[in-house]
Design a protein around this motif. Structure first.
Motif, PDB file in Angstrom:
ATOM      1  N   THR A  37      -4.955 -12.421  -2.502  1.00  0.00           N
ATOM      2  CA  THR A  37      -5.073 -11.732  -1.213  1.00  0.00           C
ATOM      3  C   THR A  37      -3.960 -10.703  -1.056  1.00  0.00           C
ATOM      4  O   THR A  37      -4.197  -9.562  -0.667  1.00  0.00           O
ATOM      5  N   LEU A  38      -2.753 -11.121  -1.385  1.00  0.00           N
ATOM      6  CA  LEU A  38      -1.629 -10.206  -1.232  1.00  0.00           C
ATOM      7  C   LEU A  38      -1.788  -8.978  -2.112  1.00  0.00           C
ATOM      8  O   LEU A  38      -1.490  -7.852  -1.705  1.00  0.00           O
ATOM      9  N   ARG A  39      -2.282  -9.210  -3.347  1.00  0.00           N
ATOM     10  CA  ARG A  39      -2.497  -8.074  -4.244  1.00  0.00           C
ATOM     11  C   ARG A  39      -3.535  -7.141  -3.640  1.00  0.00           C
ATOM     12  O   ARG A  39      -3.369  -5.922  -3.637  1.00  0.00           O
ATOM     13  N   VAL A  40      -4.620  -7.728  -3.085  1.00  0.00           N
ATOM     14  CA  VAL A  40      -5.712  -6.911  -2.566  1.00  0.00           C
ATOM     15  C   VAL A  40      -5.260  -6.096  -1.367  1.00  0.00           C
ATOM     16  O   VAL A  40      -5.586  -4.928  -1.231  1.00  0.00           O
ATOM     17  N   ILE A  41      -4.449  -6.702  -0.518  1.00  0.00           N
ATOM     18  CA  ILE A  41      -4.082  -5.952   0.680  1.00  0.00           C
ATOM     19  C   ILE A  41      -2.933  -5.006   0.406  1.00  0.00           C
ATOM     20  O   ILE A  41      -2.408  -4.381   1.320  1.00  0.00           O
ATOM     21  N   GLY A  42      -2.553  -4.871  -0.850  1.00  0.00           N
ATOM     22  CA  GLY A  42      -1.646  -3.782  -1.183  1.00  0.00           C
ATOM     23  C   GLY A  42      -0.243  -4.171  -1.589  1.00  0.00           C
ATOM     24  O   GLY A  42       0.612  -3.319  -1.745  1.00  0.00           O
ATOM     25  N   PHE A  43       0.010  -5.470  -1.790  1.00  0.00           N
ATOM     26  CA  PHE A  43       1.312  -5.858  -2.333  1.00  0.00           C
ATOM     27  C   PHE A  43       1.346  -5.472  -3.801  1.00  0.00           C
ATOM     28  O   PHE A  43       0.353  -5.614  -4.515  1.00  0.00           O
ATOM     29  N   THR A  44       2.496  -4.990  -4.261  1.00  0.00           N
ATOM     30  CA  THR A  44       2.605  -4.661  -5.681  1.00  0.00           C
ATOM     31  C   THR A  44       2.756  -5.956  -6.470  1.00  0.00           C
ATOM     32  O   THR A  44       3.022  -7.021  -5.908  1.00  0.00           O
ATOM     33  N   ARG A  45       2.619  -5.794  -7.793  1.00  0.00           N
ATOM     34  CA  ARG A  45       2.743  -6.957  -8.667  1.00  0.00           C
ATOM     35  C   ARG A  45       4.115  -7.627  -8.496  1.00  0.00           C
ATOM     36  O   ARG A  45       4.237  -8.828  -8.462  1.00  0.00           O
ATOM     37  N   GLU A  76       6.049  -7.550  -5.857  1.00  0.00           N
ATOM     38  CA  GLU A  76       6.162  -8.219  -4.559  1.00  0.00           C
ATOM     39  C   GLU A  76       5.446  -9.564  -4.573  1.00  0.00           C
ATOM     40  O   GLU A  76       5.937 -10.553  -4.029  1.00  0.00           O
ATOM     41  N   LEU A 125      -8.861 -10.806  -9.106  1.00  0.00           N
ATOM     42  CA  LEU A 125      -8.674 -10.637  -7.665  1.00  0.00           C
ATOM     43  C   LEU A 125      -9.950 -10.915  -6.880  1.00  0.00           C
ATOM     44  O   LEU A 125      -9.981 -11.716  -5.956  1.00  0.00           O
TER      45      LEU A 125
END
Lengths: 788, 245
Positions: free
Chosen positions: A692-700, A702, A780
């Motif tokens: 989820t975090l990756r999808v909503i725009g967190f970088t790898r 983060e 993802l």
């Protein structure tokens, strides 16, 4: 192969890196256990066989001089089975190509036949028999190796003031010198101290002891009382200057081997248990996660009619595969380490053949122990899984509930970022798991402190001994106490800046039931070169009467300053007197008693005499000084401080170096294994969250931080605990090592702590990064669309 | 992939501009064409519903438009920027700044409260609204400090919407947003989406197999076998509250 077993293999393949991490931690525990237990067995067996086959004596005594006929009196003592009399003589050695002299102990070989006791073991060359071999000598192996001496080589020795040349006929070992070092030494110094044997006649002639002996060894008859025999021997030898007999338990070489076995015994239980507990915890974590993931599979298997036992057995097999892997790795590692340690022991102990023998019973025991650890680790998780009714198990687990972490409830949460809150709440939600992870990381940090504490302790002792206490360049001993003018002769030697006298007297100190035999050292009241130091590092002034004892000696004798102690001199006129204890001195090697030299001489009643001198010699005249000393007929032993110091440093570096490597490996494996395993489990449990975090725009990066944030917090918390634990380990181990002969202070330096922290931080970081690489493989979309 | 240059005739309101957008999985005999040459333009403020059966390619389209995947061939521009050829970091940047996602299964972080789940985004976004404001927008102003486990499915989904719009995204992507919900709660969720589209002017794309939602849209696209097989414009939009299924 049953289908369940096929499933097992495939599951294992999917979990191979985690299974390997667990197996490696388990292997560390097993390796340590196998290594130490096998070494104990190897040392004990080798020692016992060696002692038996080479007839190592049980009672020992030195004396001034007794005619050979006294041997019969000794043999007649009830309980004595065999007597070996001979001559033991301290000599100064002159080695070709070495400027500084070495010290040797030369013992006699009987005129006829072999030694009755303490028989030699020939390593190379030939043994000397009878009286025909004049000008030949046998050399102890440790000294020969350190100085590159071979049969046929020549060596010069100053025997009772006469310089003589010898040819080395053979290189030998003796059960009396398994630890080939001067009495009381903590570490061997084979370059500067050696043991030798030569025919009686030649040695007796050189030492004016023809027809007499000054050294005895006895063997007891079965059932004989050691204490009674010692008392009888002392009785017989008293008129001949007997210095007091002692048993094996006080024999310097024997005690050193015994203490080493004691240390190994300590290590063989404590550390492996801790490692295996960590491995059991890791197995539990891996299996719990696996079982959670396979909830539905378990339900289906049960729905199809598999029994709880079959399913339980399946998961148990899973962990047993890890145990087998760990055992194989641990055994291989234990054997490899054992061989390395045997090599290291060769620095200290000289046996005809100290070989590493894998104690198979230990391996069996190790397998059982780790199986039990694994079963304990897995049984709870399996039981929870099989207890679920199939219908319930097929439903997904309810969502995890959370609450604000303690620090937030205390109102301190406002400053935290959301990801940091996630880490805190995850830690708090599974307190047992967090604690155990922290415990394992603390352990990894802690064990790293131990070898460096040893190193720093030894370093401190050496510095203390040779910068604070003994500040001479060289110590020269006389053959026997000589008149005070001998000091003037020393002062006349080339380059001598300062020479201070020393007078030694063998005594028995007694306080109530406690007694110790040692040498009282008589020194100038406030000497420059040999300074008596108290616990607060201040130099003590030796008073005109009374004794200064080392603190350890006062402790074993149960006396305090202000009390009186009875002194029985074991040489010369053998006077007895009572003196007050005036102060305690601090030292780390052996036990010592000091007295002002004039006061000691008065009590001994032999006039103003000296046994030797501590000297400070100017560097420019060093070679000339040594030439002169070697040529001096009165000097019997020349101890050059810097050579001894260097020798210690080398031995320490080698032995501590190996220990450091071993501990470093173990700590790295534990830190690496626990962090990697925890990160992988966390990744498995939280892949939805992370995706989820990756999808909503967190970088790898983060998301990686979210994944390991929790571990980072635990690691940071664990490290200071680890340092405390490490200090505790070091304290415990040092306490078990510390004896009357050697005491190591607990020295914990910032550098030591920094090293431990650095190693664990690096190992954790690298394994966290490895686990984070798995984030790239996260599907993802797939993860997000799947039902939990 | 062919070299793509942004078409110069794009109107300023164009958000997506796709030509011959193709996505295949696997290779050789096993090749699957999930999307087979789709042409599509979407403008700011539009409400688009994409209908299609399972396997029609609608999720693949959402993955490409949402920057979760890259096309095999064809061109895809987001506001003149070549989304089709963006690298990993570019896609992350795009998702972070431009897209709000709403999934069928909410995907909230269980260890964070409603407010914190939204704040997660506002911490990293360039020009976010306050988490409280976003939650007010979806009608959850009163339950901000509850953890996901303490919220109903509909409430969780509305938190997800708040999380998606808090960064003021250019695009709101919703994949079966009511799939896991009953009618009543589903309707409340759709109302929230409708309000975001209307009040914030966010291009909204809903992907669903539920044709009832078509009434809410400005434009309805039908996908089957990787092709756009139907396109319909509604003269008037039906309010979410009037939908029934």
């Amino acid at each position: 192969m049953s289908l369940l077993d096929l499933k097992l293999l495939r599951d294992l393949r999917a979990l191979k890196s985690q299974a390997l991490a667990v197996a490696l931690v388990m292997a560390c525990g097993l390796a340590m256990m196998i290594m130490t237990r096998s070494l104990i067995a190897s040392l004990e067996n080798t020692r016992d066989t060696y002692y038996r086959e080479n007839r190592f004596a049980e009672i020992f005594a030195r004396l001034k001089r007794a005619p050979n006929s006294v041997a019969a009196q000794l043999a007649a003592i009830p309980g004595v089975a065999a007597v070996q009399t001979g001559i033991a003589l301290q000599v100064t050695l002159d080695l070709p190509g070495v400027i500084e002299p070495a010290t040797g102990l030369v013992q006699s070989l009987p005129e006829q036949g072999e030694l009755v006791l303490n028989r030699l073991h020939l390593r190379s060359g030939r043994i000397l028999l009878g009286r025909e071999s004049m000008g030949e000598i046998l050399a102890g192996e440790a000294f020969a190796e350190a100085n590159n001496l071979h049969p046929g080589d020549r060596i010069a020795a100053v025997l009772y003031g006469r310089r003589q040349n010898f040819r080395v006929a053979g290189i030998v070992l003796s059960p009396e010198f398994v630890f080939e070092a001067p009495p009381g030494a903590a570490l061997p110094n084979n370059k500067t101290y050696g043991v030798f044997w030569m025919p009686y006649k030649e040695l007796a002639t050189a030492s004016n002891l023809d027809g007499a002996f000054n050294n005895i060894s006895l063997r007891l008859a079965p059932g004989a009382s050691e204490a009674e025999v010692i008392a009888a021997v002392d009785q017989v030898l008293r008129p001949y200057g007997g210095r007091g007999a002692y048993g094996r338990e006080s024999h310097p070489s024997h005690t050193r081997v015994r203490d080493e076995i004691k240390i190994l015994q300590g290590l063989s239980i404590g550390f492996p248990l801790v490692f295996l507990s960590v491995a059991a915890f890791m197995t539990n974590a891996v299996m719990s996660r696996q079982i959670t993931l396979q909830r539905e599979q378990i339900a289906i298997l049960k729905a199809f009619g598999f029994s709880n036992w079959e399913i339980g057995g399946h998961y148990l097999k899973f962990s047993l595969v890890i145990v087998v892997g760990g055992t194989v790795l641990g055994t291989v590692g234990g054997v490899a380490l054992g061989h390395r340690l045997v090599e290291m022991y060769h620095l200290f102990f000289r046996f005809p053949a100290l070989e590493f023998h894998l104690a198979t019973s230990v391996v069996v025991m190790a397998i059982i122990v780790s199986m039990v650890a694994a079963i304990i680790g897995v049984v709870g998780a399996v039981r929870a899984a099989v207890r679920l009714p199939p219908a319930e198990a097929m439903r997904p687990e309810p969502p995890s509930s959370y609450r604000p972490a303690l620090v937030e409830r205390l109102g301190l949460g406002r400053a935290f970022t959301a990801t940091f809150r996630m880490a805190l709440r995850n830690i708090e939600r599974r307190p047992a798991r967090s604690l155990l992870t922290m415990g394992a990381l603390a352990l990894a940090t802690g064990i790293l402190v131990v070898p460096n504490a040893f190193r720093d302790g030894i370093g401190h002792v050496l510095d203390y001994q040779w910068d604070m206490i003994q500040r001479q360049t060289v110590f020269v001993a006389l053959i026997e106490p000589g008149p005070a003018r001998a000091l003037a002769d020393f002062r006349a030697l080339p380059g001598v800046v300062l020479a201070e006298p020393v007078r030694g007297a063998a005594v028995e100190l007694r306080a109530g039931n406690h007694f110790r035999r040692l040498t009282i050292t008589g020194l100038p009241a406030r000497a420059e070169l040999y300074r008596v130091i108290d616990a607060s590092d201040r130099q003590l002034t030796l008073p005109a009467q009374g004794l200064v004892l080392s603190a350890k000696l006062a402790e074993v004798l149960g006396v305090k300053p202000g009390e009186a102690i009875s002194v029985r001199v074991l040489e010369g006129k053998r006077p007895q007197f009572t003196v007050p204890i005036v102060a305690l001195a601090e030292d780390f090697a052996g036990t010592a008693a000091y007295m002002e030299i004039g006061a000691l001489n008065r009590l001994l009643g032999e006039g103003d005499r000296v046994s030797g001198a501590y000297m400070s010699v100017s560097a420019g005249e060093w070679v000339n000084f040594l030439e002169a000393v070697k040529a001096s007929p009165r000097a019997v032993s020349v101890v050059v401080k810097n050579r001894i110091r260097e020798g210690f440093r080398e031995t320490t570096a080698q032995s501590i170096g190996l220990l450091q490597q071993i501990y470093l490996t173990f700590a790295t494996v534990v830190a690496f294994g626990i962090v990697y395993n925890s990160a992988r489990i966390s990744l498995s449990e939280r892949q939805r969250e992370l995706a989820t975090l990756r999808v909503i725009g967190f970088t790898r990066g983060e998301v990686g931080a979210v994944l390991v944030g929790e571990l980072a917090v635990l690691t940071l918390l664990a490290m200071p605990c680890g340092l405390v634990i490490g200090a505790g380990f070091a304290r415990l181990i040092l306490a078990s090592v510390n004896t009357e002969f050697v005491r190591l202070p607990l020295i914990l330096t910032p550098a030591n702590y920094a090293f431990a922290v650095l190693v664990v931080a690096v190992a954790s970081l690298v394994s966290a990064l490895l686990a984070c690489r798995r984030l790239d493989q996260l599907d993802l979309v797939g993860v997000l669309k799947a039902r939990d | 992939m062919a070299t793509a240059t942004p078409p110069s005739e794009l109107s300023p309101s164009s958000v997506f501009h796709a030509r011959a957008l193709t996505k295949t999985y696997g290779d050789g005999d096993a090749v699957v064409r999930a999307l087979a040459g789709v042409d599509l333009d979407c403008s700011a403020g539009e409400f688009v519903v994409v209908l299609g059966a399972s396997g029609s390619g609608k999720s693949t389209l959402l993955n490409l438009l949402g920057g979760l995947d890259t096309p095999t061939s064809g061109t895809l521009f987001y506001r003149g920027w070549d989304l089709g050829r963006a690298d990993e970091a570019g896609l992350t940047r795009y998702r972070r700044d431009a897209v709000g996602f709403v999934f069928q299964f909410y995907n909230l972080i269980p260890s964070l409260t409603a407010r914190e789940n939204v704040a997660l985004i506002t911490e990293i976004a360039a020009d976010p609204m306050a988490p409280e404001e976003a939650l007010q927008l979806v009608g959850l102003g009163a339950r901000m400090d509850h953890f996901p486990a303490q919220l109903s499915g509909g409430e969780q989904q509305r938190v997800a919407i708040a999380r998606a719009i808090a960064k003021r995204p250019a695009v709101l992507m919703c994949d079966e947003p009511t799939g896991a919900l009953d009618v009543r709660t589903g309707m409340a969720v759709l109302e929230a989406i409708e309000r975001i589209n209307r009040d914030l002017g966010t291009l909204t794309l809903i992907i669903t197999h539920n044709s009832v939602m078509a009434g809410m849209a400005d434009r309805v696209l039908t996908l089957s076998d990787g092709h756009i097989t139907g396109e319909k414009r509604n003269a008037t939009r039906v309010a979410a509250t009037s939908l029934a299924w």
